[in-house]
Design a protein around this motif. Structure first.
Motif, PDB file in Angstrom:
ATOM      1  N   ILE A 128     -51.991  30.048  -6.422  1.00 59.49           N
ATOM      2  CA  ILE A 128     -50.826  29.434  -5.790  1.00 59.49           C
ATOM      3  C   ILE A 128     -51.160  27.966  -5.534  1.00 59.49           C
ATOM      4  O   ILE A 128     -52.031  27.657  -4.734  1.00 59.49           O
ATOM      5  N   GLY A 129     -50.475  27.102  -6.235  1.00 63.27           N
ATOM      6  CA  GLY A 129     -50.665  25.663  -6.040  1.00 63.27           C
ATOM      7  C   GLY A 129     -49.713  25.134  -4.989  1.00 63.27           C
ATOM      8  O   GLY A 129     -48.886  25.877  -4.442  1.00 63.27           O
ATOM      9  N   PRO A 130     -49.781  23.831  -4.720  1.00 65.20           N
ATOM     10  CA  PRO A 130     -48.927  23.233  -3.679  1.00 65.20           C
ATOM     11  C   PRO A 130     -47.424  23.409  -3.919  1.00 65.20           C
ATOM     12  O   PRO A 130     -46.686  23.706  -2.982  1.00 65.20           O
ATOM     13  N   GLU A 131     -46.975  23.251  -5.161  1.00 67.56           N
ATOM     14  CA  GLU A 131     -45.536  23.380  -5.439  1.00 67.56           C
ATOM     15  C   GLU A 131     -45.055  24.818  -5.258  1.00 67.56           C
ATOM     16  O   GLU A 131     -44.003  25.067  -4.674  1.00 67.56           O
ATOM     17  N   LEU A 132     -45.840  25.754  -5.764  1.00 63.78           N
ATOM     18  CA  LEU A 132     -45.481  27.164  -5.624  1.00 63.78           C
ATOM     19  C   LEU A 132     -45.532  27.580  -4.152  1.00 63.78           C
ATOM     20  O   LEU A 132     -44.658  28.311  -3.669  1.00 63.78           O
ATOM     21  N   ALA A 133     -46.522  27.073  -3.429  1.00 61.60           N
ATOM     22  CA  ALA A 133     -46.613  27.360  -1.987  1.00 61.60           C
ATOM     23  C   ALA A 133     -45.371  26.857  -1.259  1.00 61.60           C
ATOM     24  O   ALA A 133     -44.835  27.539  -0.381  1.00 61.60           O
TER      25      ALA A 133
ATOM     26  N   GLY B 118     -41.720  31.151 -10.844  1.00 60.76           N
ATOM     27  CA  GLY B 118     -43.143  30.890 -11.049  1.00 60.76           C
ATOM     28  C   GLY B 118     -44.002  32.119 -10.796  1.00 60.76           C
ATOM     29  O   GLY B 118     -45.205  32.095 -11.032  1.00 60.76           O
ATOM     30  N   PHE B 119     -43.373  33.173 -10.292  1.00 63.60           N
ATOM     31  CA  PHE B 119     -44.101  34.417 -10.032  1.00 63.60           C
ATOM     32  C   PHE B 119     -43.590  35.511 -10.939  1.00 63.60           C
ATOM     33  O   PHE B 119     -42.397  35.636 -11.170  1.00 63.60           O
ATOM     34  N   GLY B 120     -44.497  36.291 -11.421  1.00 64.96           N
ATOM     35  CA  GLY B 120     -44.173  37.492 -12.187  1.00 64.96           C
ATOM     36  C   GLY B 120     -45.055  38.606 -11.681  1.00 64.96           C
ATOM     37  O   GLY B 120     -45.852  38.408 -10.758  1.00 64.96           O
TER      38      GLY B 120
ATOM     39  N   PRO C 116     -47.937  25.784   6.760  1.00 66.27           N
ATOM     40  CA  PRO C 116     -47.711  26.980   5.951  1.00 66.27           C
ATOM     41  C   PRO C 116     -48.001  26.754   4.471  1.00 66.27           C
ATOM     42  O   PRO C 116     -48.635  27.579   3.828  1.00 66.27           O
ATOM     43  N   GLU C 117     -47.563  25.608   3.946  1.00 67.40           N
ATOM     44  CA  GLU C 117     -47.789  25.326   2.534  1.00 67.40           C
ATOM     45  C   GLU C 117     -49.275  25.208   2.234  1.00 67.40           C
ATOM     46  O   GLU C 117     -49.761  25.705   1.216  1.00 67.40           O
ATOM     47  N   GLY C 118     -50.027  24.551   3.113  1.00 64.30           N
ATOM     48  CA  GLY C 118     -51.470  24.418   2.923  1.00 64.30           C
ATOM     49  C   GLY C 118     -52.170  25.764   2.959  1.00 64.30           C
ATOM     50  O   GLY C 118     -53.075  26.032   2.169  1.00 64.30           O
ATOM     51  N   LEU C 119     -51.738  26.609   3.879  1.00 64.91           N
ATOM     52  CA  LEU C 119     -52.319  27.940   3.994  1.00 64.91           C
ATOM     53  C   LEU C 119     -52.027  28.764   2.745  1.00 64.91           C
ATOM     54  O   LEU C 119     -52.924  29.394   2.176  1.00 64.91           O
ATOM     55  N   LEU C 120     -50.785  28.751   2.291  1.00 60.56           N
ATOM     56  CA  LEU C 120     -50.410  29.526   1.106  1.00 60.56           C
ATOM     57  C   LEU C 120     -51.121  28.998  -0.139  1.00 60.56           C
ATOM     58  O   LEU C 120     -51.552  29.776  -0.997  1.00 60.56           O
ATOM     59  N   ALA C 121     -51.276  27.680  -0.231  1.00 56.26           N
ATOM     60  CA  ALA C 121     -51.947  27.078  -1.385  1.00 56.26           C
ATOM     61  C   ALA C 121     -53.443  27.368  -1.396  1.00 56.26           C
ATOM     62  O   ALA C 121     -54.103  27.148  -2.411  1.00 56.26           O
ATOM     63  N   SER C 122     -53.976  27.879  -0.297  1.00 59.52           N
ATOM     64  CA  SER C 122     -55.396  28.231  -0.267  1.00 59.52           C
ATOM     65  C   SER C 122     -55.679  29.522  -1.027  1.00 59.52           C
ATOM     66  O   SER C 122     -56.830  29.865  -1.254  1.00 59.52           O
ATOM     67  N   VAL C 123     -54.641  30.210  -1.444  1.00 55.79           N
ATOM     68  CA  VAL C 123     -54.788  31.452  -2.206  1.00 55.79           C
ATOM     69  C   VAL C 123     -54.894  31.097  -3.691  1.00 55.79           C
ATOM     70  O   VAL C 123     -54.024  30.400  -4.218  1.00 55.79           O
ATOM     71  N   PRO C 124     -55.955  31.556  -4.357  1.00 54.47           N
ATOM     72  CA  PRO C 124     -56.083  31.288  -5.791  1.00 54.47           C
ATOM     73  C   PRO C 124     -54.843  31.749  -6.550  1.00 54.47           C
ATOM     74  O   PRO C 124     -54.318  32.835  -6.306  1.00 54.47           O
TER      75      PRO C 124
END
Length: 183
Positions: free
Chosen positions: A106-111, A140-142, A96-104
């Motif tokens: 969103i880095g690994p920590e935010l994912a 980290g999100f706004g 899940p983290e890898g998939l979420l981090a694939s979105v521009p």
């Protein structure tokens, strides 16, 4: 030779797993199909594929219907080492983290935070969270970053028939493939 990979069905199952992961990660359809075709060939092959490799090397594997150079090398790696590097990489990317981090944006920590705090495991769920305000509650999100994620995911998922904005917020995925139904 790997002791646990002498069975043709086990080898075919591993190739089918590669095909499934490639499919979920939107790989080229011909590549997915090649792994599925090779898996079917090996599952139904009357002689031991591991034995064929031992006797004739990768050339013997390439002589099988639907088995090219790349898949022959993959099968040889599995039989000789007990694992497939490609499969391990694909499984890592399927986290899940890898998939979420694939979105521009969103880095690994935010994912990791998104997955842990919201329990999100799919891009469709991420897009829904970007629409319903949950994403903006993650540190980290706004509003600006949430809007960026909405736009990226609408473009990415809309091209495959999966965007929430394209199908409405109450639709959800059913089974394999990209078939959607409401509620």
């Amino acid at each position: 030779m790997g002791v646990e990979w002498k069975n043709n069905i086990d080898i075919a199952d591993a190739l089918e797993r590669v095909a499934d992961l490639l499919d979920t990660q939107d790989a080229m359809p011909f590549r997915v199909g090649a792994y599925r075709k090779a898996a079917a060939t090996l599952a139904n092959w009357p002689d031991s594929v591991a034995g064929l490799l031992a006797e004739q090397g990768e050339a013997g594997l390439k002589a099988l219907p639907g088995v090219g150079k790349s898949i022959a090398a993959t099968v040889a790696e599995l039989v000789r080492t007990g694992h497939i590097g490609l499969l391990e990489r694909l499984e890592g990317e399927a986290s899940p983290e890898g998939l979420l981090a694939s979105v521009p944006g969103i880095g690994p920590e935010l994912a990791k935070r998104i997955h842990e705090e919201l329990g999100i495991t799919t891009l469709e769920a991420l897009e829904l969270a970007s629409h319903d305000g949950r994403l903006e509650r993650v540190e980290g999100f706004g509003p600006r970053r949430a809007e960026q994620v909405r736009e990226v995911l609408a473009a990415r998922l809309g091209a495959t028939g999966g965007s929430v904005s394209e199908r409405g917020p109450m639709a959800r995925r059913t089974g394999r493939g990209r078939r959607w139904r409401c509620c």
